[in-house]
Design a protein around this motif. Structure first.
Motif, PDB file in Angstrom:
ATOM      1  N   SER A   2       0.830  -1.193   0.000  1.00  0.00           N
ATOM      2  CA  SER A   2       0.000   0.000   0.000  1.00  0.00           C
ATOM      3  C   SER A   2       0.869   1.250   0.000  1.00  0.00           C
ATOM      4  O   SER A   2       1.644   1.479   0.926  1.00  0.00           O
ATOM      5  N   MET A   4       1.265   5.496  -0.203  1.00  0.00           N
ATOM      6  CA  MET A   4       0.529   6.705   0.152  1.00  0.00           C
ATOM      7  C   MET A   4       1.454   7.909   0.068  1.00  0.00           C
ATOM      8  O   MET A   4       2.615   7.842   0.452  1.00  0.00           O
ATOM      9  N   ASP A  64       3.489   0.838   2.908  1.00  0.00           N
ATOM     10  CA  ASP A  64       3.219   0.056   4.130  1.00  0.00           C
ATOM     11  C   ASP A  64       3.740   0.761   5.373  1.00  0.00           C
ATOM     12  O   ASP A  64       4.321   0.144   6.268  1.00  0.00           O
TER      13      ASP A  64
END
Length: 226
Positions: A2, A4, A64
């Motif tokens: 993930s 971001m 992460d």
């Protein structure tokens, strides 16, 4: 996995890549650099001053929960080295992209393009006309990496602290001041220019290229297995 992207704040300095926290290339006046300077302190003061006077000036990319890269940008007047290139000065209506660093060799181009997209999104929302950068055309003496790697390597030079010109062109920048070594490139940010489609298209192409590379590696591994 993930990923971001978040804006750099006054409290997030410690999350910048190691090199970015101590880089002297953009922060110090080239004519007065000194080995006795506390580089981490100087960088923190520099970033804090820009954020207090101008606003957001960076984007952090984490995967992460772990920061793996960043992009820094600001008005060229805040960058001592901005007037020293053969392709200076930066256009009066542009913000200068100084750093684009990735701390992971995996999908470096893709992660870098994601950061560029975040930078552009921030600047468009603030009404900035253009984003410019001094790119570097590498030679045999330079490191072979396409995008500067944000490892613990702290030696500052053009080859370790500048952005690859070829990469900038991949994500939509155009050369406006040609030079064999340090071209100046520009990305128009007018809302009607279609920057979003340009950058998203570049991201898609990089993602496709990364996928092809992974498949190719897997196929070679299978064929070569014993």
């Amino acid at each position: 996995m993930s990923a971001m992207v978040t804006g750099v704040t006054l409290g997030s300095f410690e999350h910048l890549p190691t090199h970015s926290r101590r880089c002297s290339f953009w922060v110090l006046d080239p004519a007065s650099e000194s080995s006795s300077v506390d580089l981490e302190f100087e960088n923190e003061v520099w970033l804090s001053t820009i954020m207090l006077e101008w606003g957001s000036c960076g984007q952090l990319l984490s995967v992460d929960g772990t920061t793996i890269g960043c992009a820094l940008y600001c008005p060229p007047r805040a960058v001592p080295r901005a007037t020293t290139f053969p392709t200076s000065p930066v256009s009066h209506d542009a913000v200068l992209l100084t750093q684009l660093r990735i701390d992971s060799p995996d999908d470096a181009d893709l992660h870098s393009a994601t950061l560029i997209q975040a930078v552009v999104g921030d600047l468009v929302n603030r009404g900035v006309r253009a984003l410019e950068a001094f790119g570097i055309r590498r030679n045999a003496d330079d490191a072979a990496s396409v995008v500067p790697n944000a490892t613990a390597q702290l030696t500052c030079s053009a080859s370790t602290c500048m952005i690859e010109a070829d990469f900038l062109e991949k994500v939509g920048f155009e050369v406006i001041a040609p030079h064999h070594r340090f071209p100046r490139l520009r990305l128009e940010l007018d809302r009607d220019h279609g920057w979003k489609q340009d950058v998203e298209s570049a991201l898609e192409q990089l993602l496709i290229a990364a996928s092809i590379s992974v498949v190719d590696i897997e196929q070679k591994s299978t064929v070569g297995a014993r």
